[in-house]
Design an enzyme around this catalytic site. Structure first.
Site, PDB file in Angstrom:
ATOM      1  N   ASP A 248      -9.868 -30.846   3.243  1.00 29.89           N
ATOM      2  CA  ASP A 248      -8.703 -30.014   3.575  1.00 29.89           C
ATOM      3  C   ASP A 248      -7.437 -30.831   3.436  1.00 29.89           C
ATOM      4  OD1 ASP A 248      -7.840 -31.056   6.535  1.00 29.89           O
ATOM      5  OD2 ASP A 248     -10.006 -31.206   6.255  1.00 29.89           O
TER       6      ASP A 248
ATOM      7  N   ASP B  98      -4.166 -31.943   5.430  1.00 31.88           N
ATOM      8  CA  ASP B  98      -3.881 -32.088   6.851  1.00 31.88           C
ATOM      9  C   ASP B  98      -2.685 -31.232   7.261  1.00 31.88           C
ATOM     10  OD1 ASP B  98      -5.015 -33.516   9.106  1.00 31.88           O
ATOM     11  OD2 ASP B  98      -3.075 -34.509   9.281  1.00 31.88           O
TER      12      ASP B  98
END
Length: 268
Positions: A208, A210
């Protein structure tokens, strides 16, 4: 039957099927039991010991993992080289989900975790300027690129205490310092490996962007687990290829990390 190992893997439960001729060994250490029983087996011609970092039922959150017991258990089995796959968030928009980062630097932002074996019996100071094994890093980068991963050679992993994720302000601060990825488990694993004169290499899968990079509500625990689960078969293959490519004889500085130092006890 394999009862010792030359290479250790610390990772998620999805890595159990990594090994052939596998058997489980229940170990104790001066620092308590490791996260779970250690599975020992083979990958090709290499003997490998696997520990699920969080336990097979994921019972240990990042700040409660028995890091000292895990590394001690691996060394007691003969392990001298460790590969550590993990999930991380990216602090750079150009390093998106699905990339493999093989960091060469580390920043510790944890608090309260036992991070040394040498907390009594006299001062033991080990060099930690370069936290990761150069030979292991080179193998990891080459293996990842050969397998078609978007691979980042080098970068800084900042390790936060967890189990919460970063605020946007923290994330932007990390990025502003030039750091690359953020995780919760890479420390104290790396320094404990150095204190045992082990080679340690991080294989960080970006799951992902952040909070300071991503728009919207920010990353969630379920999203991280789902992304890692979708990629675990490919990650398992990468780790197996890296294991087979690791040198059989160590020529890196890691094995000499304790040379000239008087230790307060004997290592396994």
């Amino acid at each position: 039957m394999v009862t010792s190992a030359e290479i250790g893997v610390i990772g998620g439960s999805g890595f159990y099927s990594l090994l052939d001729d596998a058997q489980e060994i229940d170990l104790s250490t001066p620092y308590g039991p490791p996260s779970d029983v250690v599975t020992v087996g083979r990958i090709g011609s290499r003997s490998v010991a696997f520990i699920p970092r969080h336990g097979r039922d994921h019972r240990f959150p990042p700040h409660r993992i028995p890091y000292r017991a895990n590394l001690w258990a691996l060394r007691s089995l003969g392990v001298r080289q460790v590969l550590a796959p993990s999930a991380v968030g990216s602090l750079r928009a150009e390093v998106g989900p699905g990339a493999i980062v093989v960091p060469d630097q580390l920043v510790d932002r944890t608090s309260g975790r036992p991070q040394t074996y040498y907390d009594e019996g006299g001062a033991v100071h080990v060099s930690f300027a370069d936290p990761y094994c150069p030979s292991g890093r080179a193998v990891a980068v080459e293996s990842a690129r050969a397998a078609g991963w978007n691979t980042v050679d080098g970068g800084t992993l900042v390790v936060i205490e967890g189990p919460r994720f970063s605020t946007r302000a923290e994330s932007r601060w990390f990025a502003g310092n030039g750091w690359t990825i953020v995780g919760m488990t890479g420390f104290p694993e790396a320094v404990l490996a150095r204190e045992l004169a082990l080679c340690y290499t991080s294989l960080s899968l970006v799951t992902d962007l952040d909070a300071g990079v991503e728009t919207g509500e920010g990353v969630t625990h379920d999203e991280v687990l789902e992304f890692f689960a979708r990629n675990v078969t490919r990650m398992r293959t990468l780790v197996a290829e890296a294991v087979e490519a690791l040198p059989s004889e160590r020529a890196c500085p890691c094995g000499a990390a304790l040379d000239g130092i008087k230790l307060p006890f004997e290592l396994p």
